[in-house]
Design a protein around this motif. Structure first.
Motif, PDB file in Angstrom:
ATOM      1  N   THR A  95       0.828  -1.199   0.000  1.00  0.00           N
ATOM      2  CA  THR A  95       0.000   0.000   0.000  1.00  0.00           C
ATOM      3  C   THR A  95       0.866   1.253   0.000  1.00  0.00           C
ATOM      4  OG1 THR A  95      -1.659  -1.225   1.223  1.00  0.00           O
ATOM      5  CG2 THR A  95      -1.893   1.164   1.177  1.00  0.00           C
TER       6      THR A  95
ATOM      7  N   PHE B 279       0.785   4.119  -2.607  1.00  0.00           N
ATOM      8  CA  PHE B 279       0.432   5.441  -2.107  1.00  0.00           C
ATOM      9  C   PHE B 279       1.484   6.466  -2.515  1.00  0.00           C
ATOM     10  CE2 PHE B 279       0.366   8.823   0.987  1.00  0.00           C
ATOM     11  CZ  PHE B 279      -0.966   9.025   1.245  1.00  0.00           C
TER      12      PHE B 279
ATOM     13  N   PHE C 265      -4.272   5.430  -6.731  1.00  0.00           N
ATOM     14  CA  PHE C 265      -3.882   6.577  -5.916  1.00  0.00           C
ATOM     15  C   PHE C 265      -3.646   7.816  -6.774  1.00  0.00           C
ATOM     16  CE2 PHE C 265      -2.798   3.257  -2.795  1.00  0.00           C
ATOM     17  CZ  PHE C 265      -3.487   3.770  -1.718  1.00  0.00           C
TER      18      PHE C 265
ATOM     19  N   LEU D  84      -5.594  15.251   0.926  1.00  0.00           N
ATOM     20  CA  LEU D  84      -5.103  13.938   1.335  1.00  0.00           C
ATOM     21  C   LEU D  84      -6.158  13.075   2.021  1.00  0.00           C
ATOM     22  CD1 LEU D  84      -1.462  14.667   2.495  1.00  0.00           C
ATOM     23  CD2 LEU D  84      -2.212  13.311   0.545  1.00  0.00           C
ATOM     24  N   GLY D  85      -7.166  13.692   2.613  1.00  0.00           N
ATOM     25  CA  GLY D  85      -8.161  12.935   3.372  1.00  0.00           C
ATOM     26  C   GLY D  85      -8.693  11.724   2.629  1.00  0.00           C
TER      27      GLY D  85
ATOM     28  N   VAL E 177      -7.582  10.250   0.103  1.00  0.00           N
ATOM     29  CA  VAL E 177      -6.529   9.328  -0.326  1.00  0.00           C
ATOM     30  C   VAL E 177      -6.133   8.420   0.832  1.00  0.00           C
ATOM     31  CG1 VAL E 177      -4.295   9.156  -1.442  1.00  0.00           C
ATOM     32  CG2 VAL E 177      -5.740  11.126  -1.882  1.00  0.00           C
ATOM     33  N   ILE E 178      -6.094   9.007   2.032  1.00  0.00           N
ATOM     34  CA  ILE E 178      -5.735   8.203   3.195  1.00  0.00           C
ATOM     35  C   ILE E 178      -6.828   7.167   3.473  1.00  0.00           C
ATOM     36  CG2 ILE E 178      -5.445   8.316   5.695  1.00  0.00           C
ATOM     37  CD1 ILE E 178      -3.934  10.987   5.155  1.00  0.00           C
TER      38      ILE E 178
ATOM     39  N   GLN F 286      -8.708   5.890   1.228  1.00  0.00           N
ATOM     40  CA  GLN F 286      -8.548   4.889   0.176  1.00  0.00           C
ATOM     41  C   GLN F 286      -7.427   3.914   0.533  1.00  0.00           C
ATOM     42  OE1 GLN F 286     -10.475   4.542  -2.433  1.00  0.00           O
ATOM     43  NE2 GLN F 286      -9.348   2.824  -3.314  1.00  0.00           N
ATOM     44  N   ALA F 287      -6.394   4.431   1.195  1.00  0.00           N
ATOM     45  CA  ALA F 287      -5.278   3.569   1.567  1.00  0.00           C
ATOM     46  C   ALA F 287      -5.754   2.424   2.452  1.00  0.00           C
ATOM     47  CB  ALA F 287      -4.198   4.386   2.263  1.00  0.00           C
ATOM     48  N   THR F 288      -6.669   2.734   3.354  1.00  0.00           N
ATOM     49  CA  THR F 288      -7.209   1.695   4.228  1.00  0.00           C
ATOM     50  C   THR F 288      -7.918   0.621   3.406  1.00  0.00           C
ATOM     51  OG1 THR F 288      -7.737   3.559   5.623  1.00  0.00           O
ATOM     52  CG2 THR F 288      -8.410   1.410   6.404  1.00  0.00           C
TER      53      THR F 288
ATOM     54  N   ARG G  39     -14.440   6.973   5.670  1.00  0.00           N
ATOM     55  CA  ARG G  39     -14.877   7.812   4.566  1.00  0.00           C
ATOM     56  C   ARG G  39     -16.176   8.530   4.935  1.00  0.00           C
ATOM     57  NH1 ARG G  39     -14.433   5.939  -1.295  1.00  0.00           N
ATOM     58  NH2 ARG G  39     -15.585   4.095  -0.728  1.00  0.00           N
TER      59      ARG G  39
END
Lengths: 359, 320, 341
Positions: free
Chosen positions: B119, B123, B193, B233-234, B236-237, B239-241, B309
């Motif tokens: 990830t 990312f 990403f 970034l919110g 995207v972070i 989405q990382a999860t 989210r």
């Protein structure tokens, strides 16, 4: 007898109170104003009367608004209800997750609307009582032609079908002043201008000749020249059809031109209520006086300082401790924080313990 | 006009202000409060929390050495005899007579490591590409627009290739190993990403506060770094999860296809699943444990991501 | 185009006394309409602003009023070079703003600032008040950290906020306070000109009055020149010395604030004035309303001749054929209409 009689209406979202005991009446063929600034509870009041608030953690009737929207994917007026839950966080309390706990009475033509079951309320909504919202775009279904949105209401409440319904829909559009109605019926909401959309919403609202029309900031999103058109149209409906109109607005100018009587709301309560001329001629509550002093008028000397109300609606105390307006009031005195101020008077009522001195 | 001071009023105002402050707090704290109330977030959080604890403490809490073929004599491959769950081996034995329970526990670490590293790769590289594209497209003039177009079209092409296929080709290039899996899965996440950050940044670039910054004469670079990026970034972070969940599944798939760690001694859920395949008819439990482990973990990350989210985006918030 | 500021801008034909601080000549902003999937080609243009000129004297306030879609916001942004003008010239204190480029333009921005409509949206949610206010100084290399902080506190005081708010974030303020912050930020560089784009329309009535009074006070205190853009005629009239009425990308009337109210000459101005609801039932009962038909035509394809003719109650044949000239009917009162109404 009054057509709509709201008595001691209270609406709470979790532990924050949005409407704190509001009472007013609307007579047949009259225009009644609910005036106040954002957060005063005027929109929540109307949504509560319409039964459009998400129900709180009461014993039954949970998740109601979502079902309303899902159960009736048709019907423009009801569809407007979909917008309602979004309106709540903006106007109401900040508590999320829970719905609204509504108490009090809202007697419409002998029936207390607040005691009706959701399905009984649904039958009334659109037929006896209809509502026009501030944002006409989000109140219309974007993927359905406006004609279909009108005929759905006609079908549902008046049993009109096919060509007959179409004909009636065209008549309605014509009546709200939309030129070339048959062509417009096939258009989608995004193809219409803001003023046109509001006219369509009004057409949907009056499709079943409701006895009461609730208009929540119907012209706030519109330009002044379009606002003038819409206000004229609403007034015309009241004059010719005898519809009662509950006008919710922040604009005292609109009130002065439209309403027969006015209720001024502050922090969830009526602070002053009077026939329109009386209110503007002899405003009694310091909040009403402050509002009037805040408005720039076209005939005042320019650059002359206005007399605004200091602070913001966040500077508030609870009504049970005293007058909620006291922290912003220039005339505040000890008496203002000695318990709940009562609404005094009948024809011209006010909620100010210092009213005698002010007058 | 002088305004009368009323002590009681001051006290009441103070009380109402402090009551209100108790309810608000920073945006982050409000989000966290909403998160705590969401059953989805709590379920996801508990699963992820358990998984992480197990992954970190794995070797210390495993009852046995996961590589020791202690009970090798009790397993008879040709006769389909695999001792199942019993008092000393809670999950039974694998085909070499190793304790399945210990292998699952120790394997969690590899799985988590692969997920996180993959990830991170996706990312960092994706955000860099998306960020450069958005910045160039917004402020770089005509040349910037070209740079943006080249980056984004490349990303689009990459996105059109099925993720597993992309990962497989990377893995084929690098040869089987744990880092191959990480890189392969990570590379496959880059386009997601890149697109997400670019979209988020473009939305911010059209906001009023960016216009305000331009009108104040803030240099372009600074606008991107200190205004647009932090506010983009919110999502995207979050989405990382969600990608973490996908990465775990993908990594397992690659390991299952034999591209994972070739060292048979270090347990990993994907490899365990691959090993168990041969004995599916006689000992289905060997496949079920790692499979359920992978599914539940991925589910945990997905639930957490979705809840985050929702709590971060007020528009998605549902009424209950 | 020359990148050097013009040393002396021509100000010959100004009827107003005193030199203009802001001078806009025949400003146009056209947005091309592009079609095509592979090869984009320009098939037309939205003429958001289509030839607007005005002058604002030092320390004065010019109010630009019009309905949504009339191009007033685009005009304001083009004046500040936040939107690229297609044609025309903007000079501020004699310096040609339209000729500036790159770093020169960025530096020049310290002399002209903007106050936005949406106070929350125009403040970066992740920056606290200290960062919001000191950033403009920082990027223009003004002062040390301590000096910037001191200036921030001074400016906060000027807009009526205590210095205790420095560590707080925009979402912790009420709407009126946020607009005060927006104004404070615009003031930080002590600009000559502030363009206020709908400065009070997002605020509650009681707060509107606070902010309008504040704008007036700050003008005196800091010697500011304002260009106020708003849809609300009463707001514009209250704040401005001179008012321009815009319709579909052009000015249709311009006069002193008093005169535009007492003696409106363009039919559109008359209609606008008659449409503003007044908080006085007596006046409302007798107010003569001119209800305009229909909606605003598309600025991509404006009507021939006079742009207002499609909605004008007095329209004649000539209105479709000839574009009315911008003429002065009495001292300082200009109007674009064929008739003396």
């Amino acid at each position: 007898m009054a057509l709509l009689e709201v008595e001691d209406l209270r609406v709470a979202f979790g532990n924050s109170t949005a409407v704190d005991g509001v009472s007013f009446t609307v007579e047949e063929g009259k225009i009644v104003g609910l005036v106040g600034e954002s957060g005063c509870g005027k929109s929540v009041t109307s949504l509560a009367v319409m039964g459009l608030l998400p129900k709180g953690r009461g014993p039954k009737r949970s998740k109601q608004p979502v079902q309303v929207a899902a159960a009736e994917p048709a019907g423009g007026v009801v569809k407007a209800a979909v917008a309602a839950p979004q309106a709540v966080p903006a106007t109401g309390g900040r508590s999320r997750g829970g719905g609204a706990d509504v108490s009090g009475r809202a007697v419409f033509d002998g029936t207390d609307l607040l005691t009706l079951t959701p399905s009984a309320m649904r039958r009334r909504r659109g037929k006896d009582i209809a509502m026009v919202f501030q944002d006409p775009l989000s109140s219309l279904n974007p993927v359905v032609p406006v004609g279909r949105q009108i005929t759905e209401v006609l079908e549902r409440h008046r049993g009109l079908k096919g060509a007959k319904a179409n004909q009636e829909a065209a008549n309605l559009l014509d009546r709200v002043g939309i030129p070339d109605p048959t062509r417009r019926l096939k258009e989608y909401p995004h193809q219409l201008s803001g003023g046109m959309r509001q006219r369509v919403l009004i057409a949907i609202a009056v499709a079943c000749a409701p006895r009461l029309l609730i208009a929540d900031e119907p012209t706030t999103a519109l330009d002044v020249t379009i606002q003038a058109q819409i206000l004229e149209l609403l007034k015309d409906l009241v004059d010719h059809e005898g519809t009662a109109l509950l006008m919710i607005t922040h604009d005292l100018g609109v009130v002065a031109g439209m309403c027969d009587s006015v209720n001024v709301l502050y922090s969830g309560r009526v602070v002053e209520s009077a026939p329109v001329r009386e209110l503007f001629a002899r405003p009694t509550h310091p909040y009403t006086i402050g509002l009037l002093g805040s408005i720039p008028k076209l005939d005042l000397p320019i650059h002359e300082p206005l007399t605004p109300i200091r602070g913001s609606i966040a500077d508030v105390i609870r009504w049970r401790d005293g007058c909620a307006f006291a922290p912003r009031c220039d005339r505040v005195a000890e008496a203002c924080v000695e318990g709940e101020p009562a609404l005094v008077g009948s024809l011209h009522a006010h909620r100010c313990v210092l009213a005698e001195e002010i007058a | 006009m002088t305004i009368a001071r009323i002590e009681k009023l001051d006290r009441l105002i103070e009380a109402s202000v402090s009551a209100r402050e108790a309810q608000t707090g920073s945006l982050l704290r409000q989000s966290l409060r909403r998160l705590k109330r969401s059953p989805m977030a709590v379920t996801g959080g508990v699963i992820v929390g358990l998984f992480v604890v197990v992954a970190v403490l794995g070797p210390f809490i495993a009852p046995y050495d996961p590589t020791a073929q202690t009970w090798g004599k009790e397993v008879f491959l040709n006769r389909n005899i695999f001792p199942g769950p019993r008092a000393e081996n809670w999950f039974g034995l694998d085909h070499l007579g190793r304790d399945m329970f210990s292998r699952m526990i120790v394997g969690a670490r590899q799985t988590l490591l692969v997920g996180i590293v993959a990830t991170l790769i996706g990312f960092v590289a994706g955000a860099a590409l998306g960020g450069v594209a958005a910045a160039a497209g917004t402020f770089g003039g005509r040349w910037g627009e070209r740079v943006e177009a080249v980056i984004m079209r490349t990303v689009d092409v990459a996105l059109a290739i099925p993720m597993l296929l992309l990962a497989l080709s990377v893995a084929a290039l690098l040869g089987p190993s744990l880092s191959t899996v990480m890189i392969a899965v990570g590379v496959a996440q880059i386009p997601i990403f890149a697109r997400l950050l670019r979209g988020s940044m473009l939305a911010q670039a059209h906001s009023d506060y960016v216009l305000a910054a331009i009108s104040l004469g803030v240099p372009k670079g600074r606008i991107v770094v200190s205004h647009i990026l932090p506010n983009s970034l919110g999502p995207v972070i979050v989405q990382a999860t969600l990608v973490l969940a996908t990465a775990i599944i993908e990594a397992a798939a690659l390991s299952y296809l034999g591209l994972g760690n070739p060292d048979p001694g270090s347990p990993e859920w994907g490899t365990m699943l691959a090993d168990a395949q041969r004995f599916l008819s006689g000992a289905p439990q060997l496949a079920i444990y790692p499979a359920v482990g992978i599914i539940v973990t991925a589910l945990g990350f997905t639930l957490l991501g979705e809840a985050m989210r929702e709590s971060l985006d007020p528009r998605l918030r549902r009424q209950e | 185009m020359s990148t050097e500021p013009q040393d002396e801008a021509p100000q010959a034909q100004s009827p107003d006394a005193g030199p203009a601080l802001l001078e806009v000549e025949d400003l146009k902003v056209h947005f091309p309409i592009r079609r095509g999937v592979v090869v984009e080609r320009t098939v037309g243009a939205v003429r958001a602003v289509d030839g607007v000129g005005l002058k604002v004297p030092q320390g004065g306030t010019y109010g630009l009023v019009g309905e949504s879609g009339c191009g007033k916001t685009t005009f304001g942004r083009a004046v500040l070079r936040l939107e690229e003008p297609t044609a025309g010239r903007v000079t501020l204190g004699g310096d040609d703003v339209t000729a500036l480029k790159g770093e020169k333009l960025r530096k020049f921005r310290s002399r002209m600032q903007m106050v936005f409509q949406d106070p929350l949206g125009s403040l970066n949610p992740r920056h606290n008040v200290d960062m919001l206010l000191s950033e403009p100084l920082k990027v223009h290399g003004v002062g040390s950290k301590e000096e910037r902080r001191k200036l921030a506190i001074e400016t906060l005081d000027a807009v009526g906020l205590p210095k205790t708010v420095l560590e707080r974030f925009p979402h912790e303020f009420s709407g009126g306070q946020r607009q005060r912050l927006g104004i404070a930020r615009a003031l930080m560089l002590r600009p000559d000109l502030i363009v206020c784009d709908e400065p009070v329309s997002a605020l509650d009535v009681s707060i509107q009055a606070q902010v309008m009074n504040l704008l007036d006070e700050l003008q005196d205190e800091f010697g500011l020149t304002y260009l106020v853009i708003a849809h609300d005629l009463a707001v514009v009239r209250h704040l401005s010395d001179r008012v321009g009425v815009m319709y579909l990308g052009k000015l249709v009337e311009e006069a002193d604030s008093e005169s535009i109210y007492e003696n409106p000459q363009h039919p559109y101005t008359k209609a606008l004035l008659s449409a503003v609801p007044q908080p006085d039932p007596e006046k409302e009962a007798t107010r003569e309303r001119i209800i305009l038909k229909g909606d605003l035509p598309s600025p991509a394809n404006p009507p021939s001749g006079c742009r207002f003719r499609t909605r004008c109650p007095w329209a004649q044949d000539i209105c479709a054929e000839v574009e009315p000239e911008w003429r002065e009917t009495e001292a300082g009162h200009k109007v674009a209409c064929h008739f003396d109404l």
